[in-house]
Design an enzyme around this catalytic site. Structure first.
Site, short mmCIF file in Angstrom:
data_model
loop_
_atom_site.label_atom_id
_atom_site.label_comp_id
_atom_site.label_asym_id
_atom_site.label_seq_id
_atom_site.Cartn_x
_atom_site.Cartn_y
_atom_site.Cartn_z
N TYR A 147 1.18 -1.37 -0.11
CA TYR A 147 0.01 0.03 -0.02
C TYR A 147 0.83 1.46 -0.25
O TYR A 147 1.63 1.34 1.18
CB TYR A 147 -0.80 -0.02 1.16
CG TYR A 147 -1.75 0.92 1.29
CD1 TYR A 147 -2.92 1.07 0.45
CD2 TYR A 147 -1.81 2.23 2.21
CE1 TYR A 147 -3.63 2.54 1.00
CE2 TYR A 147 -2.23 3.13 2.25
CZ TYR A 147 -4.01 3.10 1.23
OH TYR A 147 -4.14 4.32 1.67
N ASP A 242 8.77 2.70 0.17
CA ASP A 242 8.21 2.85 0.73
C ASP A 242 8.22 2.90 2.40
O ASP A 242 8.07 1.78 2.62
CB ASP A 242 6.77 2.92 0.02
CG ASP A 242 5.86 3.55 1.16
OD1 ASP A 242 5.76 4.36 1.98
OD2 ASP A 242 4.97 3.94 0.25
N LYS A 270 4.10 9.41 9.06
CA LYS A 270 4.06 8.76 10.27
C LYS A 270 4.68 9.53 11.16
O LYS A 270 5.13 10.25 12.28
CB LYS A 270 3.90 6.75 10.61
CG LYS A 270 3.28 6.53 9.20
CD LYS A 270 2.32 5.14 9.80
CE LYS A 270 1.07 4.48 8.70
NZ LYS A 270 0.20 4.56 9.03
N1 HOZ Z 1 -4.53 3.53 5.86
C1 HOZ Z 1 -3.55 2.95 7.48
C2 HOZ Z 1 -3.10 1.98 7.64
N2 HOZ Z 1 -2.28 0.96 7.02
C3 HOZ Z 1 -5.11 2.92 7.77
C4 HOZ Z 1 -5.11 4.69 8.21
C5 HOZ Z 1 -6.51 4.72 9.15
O1 HOZ Z 1 -7.48 3.97 9.04
O2 HOZ Z 1 -6.49 5.21 10.15
#
Ligand code: HOZ
Length: 430
Positions: A147, A242, A270
């Protein structure tokens, strides 16, 4: 075990669904794949989340990764409060950006130039734009189940919420936009090699989560990242790591330090924002020199380099670098993974656990997981039951079998021991 009262969360969820799609601001949080009511959070305290009904949970989500020091660490809250008093956004450069860029570069020397953005999505999208401009090529390789945010071109066989909800590639993304996105299985050297033999001269970049964290936690096979380095170099393509999820977590120098493989471009998010919205992409100076205003490749943002986010990120990284915080968080991840393994073994439930630095994951699976196809064979129905049993016992896991789990320096051995007891009891009750 009595069920916790969730009356106020239920009322808020019901109201929220009239206001926001699924009642949430990001899909995984809606608890669709595990069922039940999402907890509406009143506050975070160290390793804990406290919901609006007053229930306290040991938090293994930590906002999906940023909170390496736990919730509301003094150093970060103080820095944000002090900065807020000086203004929340300037639309002009501030010294904080220079300080944070220097700090990041000290940790990630491969980021010879970097740019701050507001999310990992923006960073990944911009990294691809830079790679395409640099190489003069259009095709981009990504891995199934990885992702890189929700930019159109990267929403192809994506992990995270897309995998969690079992969605097809997203409506609204024109086929033409993902036509140049080539998806291959993670850890599959032969397929990557064939792809480069066929398409090598058209490939601008390979994007990889060096340790996958958005389909659960899946390590690269030994030598796989070095292989990607070699093959991209041989074909004049860029290698993009990433590290939004794994940065500062799997190793104090990120995945590139852990594996000794240097990418051309890195995408971060993050942890570097200390829990505020942030992203940063950067890499070789000759690639980043193409970005406006140095070069012609456009990318911009009103809130980019936001002083609150810069202050929070700097405070977190400085605190982490001047203490044993990373090691404490890593110890907690290993101990928690061991606790899950032993609870599952005692209950006769097949499980695959792993921990890398300050993150861990587990699959309810008899076979080791090496790619998305094997991750997808995990027992998601049992995961959903386990998730609820753990909530009732005061442990908050990601509401998805396809997200990694996170620890912080606030997850002391006592906290982990409390969680271990909850794991033992929840697995026994499955
Ligand atoms: N895409 C985020 C972690 N893989 C999730 C984000 C969220 O729902 O806070």
């Amino acid at each position: 075990m009595t069920e916790l009262s969730t009356t106020r969360s239920e009322a808020l969820f019901s109201e929220a669904q009239h206001l926001m799609p699924g009642g949430v601001s990001s899909p995984v949080r809606a608890f669709k794949s595990v069922g039940g009511v999402p907890r509406f959070i009143e506050r975070g305290e160290g390793p804990y989340l406290v919901d609006v009904d007053g229930n306290r949970y040991i938090d293994y989500v930590l906002s999906f990764g940023p909170l390496l020091l736990g919730h509301a660490p003094e150093a970060v809250t103080r820095a944000v409060a002090e900065q807020a008093a000086k203004g929340s956004s300037y639309g002009a450069p501030s010294p904080l950006e220079v300080d944070l860029a220097e700090t990041i570069q000290g940790i990630y020397p491969s980021m010879e130039r970097l740019r701050f953005v507001n999310s990992g999505t923006e960073g990944a999208m911009s990294a691809v734009r830079a790679a395409r401009a640099y190489t003069g090529r259009d095709k981009v390789v990504k891995f199934d189940g990885h992702y890189h945010g929700h930019a159109d071109l990267l929403l192809a066989k994506a992990g995270s919420g897309v995998a969690t909800l079992g969605l097809p590639d997203s409506p609204g993304v024109p086929a033409a936009v993902t036509a140049d996105t080539l998806v291959v299985p993670f850890n599959d050297e032969a397929t990557v090699r064939e792809l480069f033999e066929r398409e090598g001269e058209h490939i601008a970049a390979v994007l990889v989560e060096p340790i996958a964290g958005n389909m659960g936690l899946v390590r690269p096979r030994e030598g796989f990242l070095a292989f990607l380095r070699e093959i991209t170099e041989a074909h004049g393509a860029l290698l993009v790591f990433d590290e939004v999820m794994v940065g500062f977590r799997v190793h104090p120098g990120g995945a590139q330090a852990l594996y000794g493989v240097t990418p051309d471009v890195t995408n971060l998010g993050k942890v570097i924002g200390g829990g505020l919205p942030v992203g940063a992409y950067g890499g070789r100076a000759e690639v980043m020199r193409l970005m406006a205003p140095d070069g012609p490749v456009y990318q911009a943002g009103t809130l980019s380099g936001n002083p609150l986010a810069m202050a929070a990120g700097l405070a977190l990284l400085r605190e982490a670098q001047s203490s044993d915080a990373w090691q404490l968080a890593a110890d907690a991840a290993r101990q928690t993974a061991e606790a899950i393994q032993s609870a599952a073994d005692a209950a006769g439930v097949p499980v695959q656990t792993d921990a890398v630095g300050a993150m861990f994951g587990f699959f309810l699976n008899e076979q080791p997981v090496t790619d998305y196809a094997s991750a997808a064979t995990s027992d998601t129905a049992t995961f959903a039951r386990l998730h609820k049993l753990l909530l009732d016992r005061g442990v908050y896991l990601p509401p998805s079998p396809f997200e990694a789990c996170f620890t912080s320096s606030a997850h002391t051995p006592e906290v982990v021991a409390e969680a271990a007891e909850a794991f033992r009891s929840a697995f026994a009750a499955l």
